[in-house]
Design an enzyme around this catalytic site. Structure first.
Site, PDB file in Angstrom:
ATOM      1  N   HIS A 182       0.812  -1.213   0.000  1.00  0.00           N
ATOM      2  CA  HIS A 182       0.000   0.000   0.000  1.00  0.00           C
ATOM      3  C   HIS A 182       0.852   1.273   0.000  1.00  0.00           C
ATOM      4  O   HIS A 182       0.343   2.363  -0.302  1.00  0.00           O
ATOM      5  CB  HIS A 182      -0.989  -0.010   1.172  1.00  0.00           C
ATOM      6  CG  HIS A 182      -0.388   0.324   2.503  1.00  0.00           C
ATOM      7  ND1 HIS A 182      -0.047  -0.624   3.434  1.00  0.00           N
ATOM      8  CD2 HIS A 182      -0.084   1.519   3.072  1.00  0.00           C
ATOM      9  CE1 HIS A 182       0.428  -0.046   4.513  1.00  0.00           C
ATOM     10  NE2 HIS A 182       0.416   1.266   4.321  1.00  0.00           N
ATOM     11  N   ASP A 234      -0.864  -7.482   1.375  1.00  0.00           N
ATOM     12  CA  ASP A 234      -0.167  -6.195   1.490  1.00  0.00           C
ATOM     13  C   ASP A 234       1.339  -6.416   1.671  1.00  0.00           C
ATOM     14  O   ASP A 234       1.881  -6.345   2.783  1.00  0.00           O
ATOM     15  CB  ASP A 234      -0.737  -5.402   2.669  1.00  0.00           C
ATOM     16  CG  ASP A 234      -0.268  -3.953   2.684  1.00  0.00           C
ATOM     17  OD1 ASP A 234       0.328  -3.519   1.680  1.00  0.00           O
ATOM     18  OD2 ASP A 234      -0.487  -3.279   3.705  1.00  0.00           O
ATOM     19  N   GLY A 270       3.111   6.197   9.097  1.00  0.00           N
ATOM     20  CA  GLY A 270       4.547   6.326   8.907  1.00  0.00           C
ATOM     21  C   GLY A 270       5.310   5.077   9.276  1.00  0.00           C
ATOM     22  O   GLY A 270       6.475   4.916   8.921  1.00  0.00           O
ATOM     23  N   SER A 295       4.098   2.132   8.354  1.00  0.00           N
ATOM     24  CA  SER A 295       3.699   1.167   7.321  1.00  0.00           C
ATOM     25  C   SER A 295       4.913   0.581   6.598  1.00  0.00           C
ATOM     26  O   SER A 295       5.863   1.283   6.263  1.00  0.00           O
ATOM     27  CB  SER A 295       2.792   1.849   6.302  1.00  0.00           C
ATOM     28  OG  SER A 295       1.559   2.187   6.876  1.00  0.00           O
TER      29      SER A 295
END
Length: 843
Positions: A643, A699, A791, A793
């Site tokens: 993502h 993801d 942040g 991720s």
């Protein structure tokens, strides 16, 4: 044998083996009586000879025991100091080769000899003494004294030395006025090695300058084995020494042996003056700063025969000794700290704070950091280093706590003794209304204030459990048996002792002929090891009996020869479970290492330490700066979240040229200045083709660096778990990143860390309204308060396994807000993505 016969090889003299019997047999009959009389007399003679020999042997044995054993000499050595008040200190006393040094040293040794000669338990065993150094004050003399004492007199000698008193001593040529005398036993062999070793250094601080020194060979080669070195550090009169270790990397602690460095608040190696013993490895961010109580400090280094580490680099400076602590405080709020916090406070220090707030208020003191630990001293006694408030002493290591007064006054006293210093404390004092000490909050019994929502939530927010007492458990909670505290039902039967008395893990047995899954579910025994995931977490297919050939499933470990084994987490555990040894393949097992062992004493809350997570990568875009995290898994490959690379708001985040990776980074402000940081552009981005930007399923993304990186202490790959690897419910696991410190807040400058728990998939799915897919892993705390955020991720969820390696358990993916109650974080499950990682990276 005559001299003339001495060189003959054979003797011509006849020899008879029974000659005596022949003589007796042919005696004349007229001598019979003589024979009878002589028989008994000979018997007495033989008995006498035997007794005499026995007595002689006993006497000899006693003499041998007395002289060789009872009087066997034990080598003893003592070190210490004495203060001479009728001599001023001069610079020449710093140099042991000057006439002035030798003249005063001779007077001190004469004094010691005179002192020892006057004591019956000391004088017979005295061997030698010498002065090793002088320092300010007026003159402090440091000395050695050697003794050779029979073992049975050793205890008496120790007692006599410890009780020696000395004041004024008249010598033949002068008079010494002495107002203090210290003497401590030390290891004889170690002391002699330090005295005879040439690895001795004498350094004096220069005003306004830093003086550097290091272990032998640093940084170009490891320090040598079997080394004994010492550094004498000095400052000018009326100054103290500030010492800081910039780099410290020695062999793993194996005290009292192995490699170590000791700091002394003295110029003698007396245990009673030891400030700290250092060993192992410390990250550069760990605060290894120390302060002397006077203008001298001694550093010693010992290595065994296996030393292979770089060693240390340190620097010291002098600063005025007029630093004040304590005082009169009349403000309504403020902060007090131990001297030089967060550096180690000096020895032999006392500070008193007289706090007084406005008359209609009370005083509350909240300790945010508290480290006053003295080895071997129970925290119940606090006889050495302590803080005293209202006649109550506090010492040791403590979680944040609060001390309140019942008036507007409070007296706080800090005291450190002569040995072992620690980080100290920082505390905030505030004035408060006695009728309402915590406006709009819950007041803990300790005086701490917490949010009302945290009352009776099953978590010890008050530290003293007062917020969890006398609670009525809700339908979503259960009551612990011993503590009667209410806990979330989620913690029942999860394999973790949340109650402290294991009552949450009792009564968790399944019915007869049923198997209990790791998630608490019960299934029939027949479904155990049937090659189907009946539990939902795969635990029913783990540790199954060995078969001639184990069928390969997603729950088994697959060797390179395509054979499968059902052992739980067999990779890199030190045992070759695969016939081809591929589970212990060096290429696959050279990962997950942290060159710096994580210390528990990190001042700064949730800041990660430098080198603690060396696989953590910061991904920057030219427009936004730090945007996402990633994990290093090989010299050229990063793993992140898909993502992060979805085009949006007119920005092509899928374009590799937009991104820059920073490896070995700790502080975002130092990404271009730190020599430990490596910068790489991104050559290729490969997100999972089936990534769903609505559900965040699949993801995961692979990033290829523009060129390989070299592994260092600050750049290391994390291990990729196999699809069969098990991360059980309740396991502690680390999430790291530079993301927002609160929901909607700004990002962190320093890398953050938080230890969270793996949460039961089914229970988490209920909390998140059935939004989880099979490729997701749930972790965090149901109570909230700790979580990943914006942040973070793409960053790693790191798990320390039994083989002492870190594995990539998950990838920061999504969550319902940040750190909300009943909303734990969701991570991409790496085990469920193992085949995709292998296909796209070759790893």
């Amino acid at each position: 044998m005559r001299n003339s016969d001495s060189n003959l090889k054979y003797s011509h003299r006849p020899e008879s083996m029974n000659g005596f019997e022949e003589v007796v047999e042919f005696l004349p009959a007229t001598n019979t009586k003589k024979v009878e009389k002589r028989g008994p007399r000979r018997k007495y003679v033989v008995i006498g000879v035997v007794l005499g020999a026995a007595l002689l042997s006993l006497t000899v044995g006693l003499l041998v025991w007395h002289f060789a054993y009872r009087n066997a000499r034990v080598q003893k050595m003592f070190t210490g100091s004495l203060r001479i008040t009728n001599y001023p200190f001069i610079d020449a006393y710093e140099n042991s080769t000057t006439p002035e040094f030798n003249q005063l040293a001779e007077k001190v040794t004469d004094m010691l000899k005179t002192l020892y000669s006057g004591h019956p338990d000391i004088a017979p065993y005295f061997s030698d003494c010498s002065v090793t150094a002088f320092s300010e004050g007026s003159v402090i003399a440091y000395y050695w004294a050697e003794f050779a004492v029979p073992a049975y007199r050793e205890e008496a000698l120790d007692k006599a030395i410890s009780e020696l008193k000395v004041q004024n001593v008249n010598l033949r040529r002068s008079f010494l006025a002495v107002d203090s005398f210290e003497s401590y036993p030390i290891d004889f062999q170690l002391a002699r090695k330090f005295r005879d070793n040439s690895c001795n250094y004498f350094l004096h601080a220069k005003p306004g300058e830093l003086t550097k020194f290091s272990s032998p060979g640093f940084p170009n080669s490891p320090y040598p084995p079997n080394t004994r070195c010492q550094w004498v550090l000095r400052a000018d009169v009326d100054h103290i020494i500030s010492l800081k270790f910039k780099t410290f990397k020695m062999d793993t602690c194996n005290l009292p042996r192995g490699d170590y460095v000791k700091l002394y608040d003295s110029l003698s190696i007396a245990e009673a003056r030891t400030m700290m013993t250092l060993c192992g490895s410390y990250p550069p961010s760990y605060n290894l700063t120390f302060f002397s109580s006077q203008n001298v400090m001694l550093i010693t280094m010992v290595s065994d025969d296996k030393g292979r580490q770089p060693g240390f680099m340190a620097e010291f400076k002098q600063q005025p000794s007029t630093m004040l602590c304590g005082g009169t405080i009349r403000n309504s709020e403020g902060v007090i700290t131990s001297p030089f916090f967060p550096g180690h406070y000096p020895a032999n220090k006392e500070c008193i704070w007289d706090i007084q707030v406005p008359g209609n208020k009370f005083v509350k003191l909240r300790f945010n950091m508290f480290y006053l630990l003295e080895p071997g001293v129970p925290v119940s006694s606090c006889t050495k280093d302590y803080v005293e408030i209202n006649n109550q002493r506090y010492c040791g290591e403590k979680q944040p706590f609060v001390v309140s007064s019942n008036s507007n006054k409070m007296m706080v006293r800090f005291r450190s003794d002569q040995s072992h210093t620690d980080t100290g404390f920082t505390a905030q004092y505030v004035s408060y209304d006695s009728e309402n000490p915590c406006p709009d909050q819950y007041t803990c019994k300790s005086g701490r204030c917490i949010s009302k929502e945290r009352r009776c939530d099953g978590w010890n927010d008050c530290i003293d459990f007062s917020d969890e007492l006398n609670c009525n458990c809700t339908a979503d909670q259960f009551r612990c048996k011993t503590s009667t505290i209410c806990k979330p039902r989620f913690f029942l039967c999860d394999g973790v002792n949340d109650c402290g008395d294991s009552s949450d893990e009792q009564d968790c047995k399944c019915p007869e002929n049923n198997f209990k899954c790791a998630n608490g579910k019960c299934i029939p025994n027949a479904q155990k090891c049937d090659k189907n995931d009946n539990c939902g977490d795969g635990s029913d297919e783990l540790d199954c009996p060995a078969e001639p050939k184990t069928a390969c499933t997603e729950l088994t470990y697959k060797c390179k020869n395509n054979e499968c084994i059902s052992k739980t987490n067999p990779e890199c555990d030190g045992e070759k479970d695969c016939a081809d040894g591929s589970d212990e393949d060096a290429d696959n097992c050279n990962c997950g290492k942290r060159p710096y062992t994580r210390k528990t004493r990190i001042v700064g809350g949730v800041n990660a330490d430098i080198g603690e997570f060396p696989w953590q990568v910061s991904l920057h875009t030219k427009k936004d700066g730090h945007t996402c995290g990633a994990s290093l898994v090989s010299p050229t490959i990063l793993i992140s979240a898909a993502h992060c690379f979805q085009d949006m708001q007119g920005t092509r985040y899928s374009d590799p040229s937009l991104w820059t990776a920073f490896l070995g980074l700790h502080d975002q402000k130092q990404r271009t200045t730190s020599k430990d940081v490596v910068e790489r552009s991104i050559k290729r981005i490969v997100p999972h083709r089936s990534f769903n930007d609505y559900t965040y399923d699949n993801d995961i993304a692979m990033l290829e660096l523009s060129s390989p990186v070299t592994y260092t202490d600050f750049i290391q790959p994390i291990c990729i778990p196999e699809s069969s690897h098990n991360f059980p419910v309740g396991k502690g696991i680390w999430v790291t990143g530079w993301g927002a410190l609160s929901e909607g807040g700004s990002g962190s400058v320093v890398l953050q860390k938080a230890e969270i728990r793996v949460i039961n998939y089914n229970e988490c799915n209920k909390l998140l309204d059935n939004q989880l897919t099979a490729r997701m892993l749930c972790a965090g705390f149901v109570s909230g308060g700790i979580d990943a955020c914006q942040g973070d991720s793409g960053g790693p969820l790191s798990s320390l396994e039994s083989n002492n390696k870190m594995y990539l358990a998950g990838i920061v993916s999504w969550g319902d807000g940040c750190a909300r109650r009943n909303k734990p974080g969701v991570y991409t499950s790496v085990t469920n993505m193992r085949d995709w990682i292998r296909q796209n990276t070759g790893l």
